[in-house]
Design an enzyme around this catalytic site. Sequence first.
Site, short mmCIF file in Angstrom:
data_model
loop_
_atom_site.label_atom_id
_atom_site.label_comp_id
_atom_site.label_asym_id
_atom_site.label_seq_id
_atom_site.Cartn_x
_atom_site.Cartn_y
_atom_site.Cartn_z
N GLU A 252 70.08 47.91 -44.06
CA GLU A 252 68.46 48.43 -43.35
C GLU A 252 67.39 46.99 -43.02
OE1 GLU A 252 66.85 51.87 -44.98
OE2 GLU A 252 65.38 51.73 -43.05
N ARG B 180 77.41 50.16 -58.12
CA ARG B 180 76.15 48.90 -57.31
C ARG B 180 76.31 48.09 -58.41
NH1 ARG B 180 71.51 50.99 -54.10
NH2 ARG B 180 70.56 50.04 -54.42
N LYS C 59 64.90 46.75 -53.39
CA LYS C 59 64.64 46.77 -51.87
C LYS C 59 62.54 47.02 -51.80
CE LYS C 59 67.24 46.95 -48.78
NZ LYS C 59 68.18 47.30 -47.41
#
Length: 564
Positions: free
Chosen positions: A37, A262, A272
């Site tokens: 994204e 992850r 982020k």
Amino acid sequence: MSDAGSKSPSNFIKHIVEEDLKNKKNNGKVQTRFPPEPNGYLHIGHAKSICLNFGVAAEYNGLCNLRFDDTNPSKEESEYVHSIIEDVHWLGFDWADRMFYASDYFEQLYQYAVQLIKNNRAYVCDLTADEIRKYRGTLTEPGKESPFRTRSVEENLDLFERMRNGEFEDGSRTLRAKIDMASGNINMRDPVFYRIQRSTHHRTGDSWCIYPMYDYAHCVSDSIEKITHSLCTLEFEDHRPLYDWFLDELNVFHPQQIEFARLNLTYTVMSKRKLLQLVKEGHVSGWDDPRMPTISGLRRRGYTPESIRNFCDRIGVAKADSTVDMALLEYCIREDLNKSALRVMSVLNPLKVVITNYPEDEVDELEAVNNPEDPDAGTRRVPFSKVLYIEKEDFMQDPPKKFFRLAPGREVRLRYAYFITCTDVIKDESTGEVVELHCTYDPETRGGDSPDGRKVKATLHWVSAGHAIDAEVRLYNSLFTAENPESGDDLPRYINPESQQVLTSCKIEPGLADASPGNRFQFERLGYFCVDPDSSPGRPVFNRTVTLRDTWAKLQKAGKLTQL
Ligand code: ATP
Ligand code: MG
């Protein structure tokens, strides 16, 4: 050193792919995608996903697309798109002409939504966001059906079109999937998949005021691109039934979603949102601050793409969450630079040394080895003269027992040069600080060996004062003082006030005058350093990538780490 695309260690995802190939699923094709994204810069966690997606594709003769998941216009910017393109390329991967945007599919996504309405699988809901939350129920209680759930197909088609045409206020209506408000999986309780939001999109501008939600846009984009294996992180495991539901209901090509753990790293953050907070609040100089775990930060710090790919190979791909020690990342860059970086001599905290018995204007060019690990790297000449600099901490007036470096009356070796003996210590009268040493040299020891077999206990690095270049050197420590700073909600509290130390009067070997940003060196005895873009002609700036000491190997030896 592994090339991008070379074989990586096996893992459960590769097993699934191999099984599918054996069974001729998807006509024996492998197609993956990396779907960032564009709402921030990529970080080392993304590198894991990039290496996995591009790596699996390369290994099984497949292809990997780069797809920007740009469905949330309020947080997305083209600056991020550019940085992502640069970073994936820099890591060594290429998508040829297959760079896509979820926003490319907005019209198709809309048409599919219309189809779901026609099939009585979606409805326009007038509940507010708050009400929707209240109706949703909890993990232990079922949800309640929206009063708008029974709207006719005709009314839904009309309202959805008018949503698109901008007839309604932001947030006043949503499009929801008609699934099951009593589902044990909250994601299946009539999830919203279109919202009204007037904000300018970085690519489609103001042509849309309704935007699809991630769970809908992602599976349909995967399907449109004929992705065979949609690899994502574990937090999407609970979303998989919804991923499958949309594709089943639309009866379109159906990729298989597979979740993996992850990457978490000690002493850093990977969200982020938190990285953006560090940038916005000025705790770091930008997304590419060398202390950031971003790809651009690591690059500026001096990391090589090879070292990051090797790191990703080493940590492997598993189904269970774990946290990797930062020392492993450092081990990987050290291992790479040990083979490739040229050795040079630089003095970070200079102390002047005058060789009293050396002729005033003489300059001796001494031979120095560029990299003992690489015979092809050859040798260079370093100038030696009457006035030199050594490291301040390599001298002590009253040395304790274990200090073997220079002290009054003591003899040490200057690397590649001569044995010197300290004869006089000059101090600043007011502060008592040692400001200069007087030494004698033994001309018989040229090159650093004594013909009479005399031994010294220390070898120091040095530079010739008249030849050295002035430089700035930035030393880094971990950005956080806590092993898991992400767990707390007060991020700034864990910021290490000593994460950066700037030294402005360093003296560097003259051969580095022309080094350009990105060049990497080992400063003998000090660590690996990389030229920073802040450098100006005649005044280089260096970032310390990593120290020479290998904590990872040490921990492993001490049995404190289990093999990954
Ligand atoms: P956000 O919090 O904004 O959703 P994100 O880290 O999930 O951030 P994306 O841009 O959605 O960011 O991530 C792109 C891809 O990278 C996704 O497939 C995601 O699963 C993967 N990814 C993100 N963070 C990690 C991580 N720490 N380890 C492995 N893969 C990751
Ligand atoms: Mg995400």
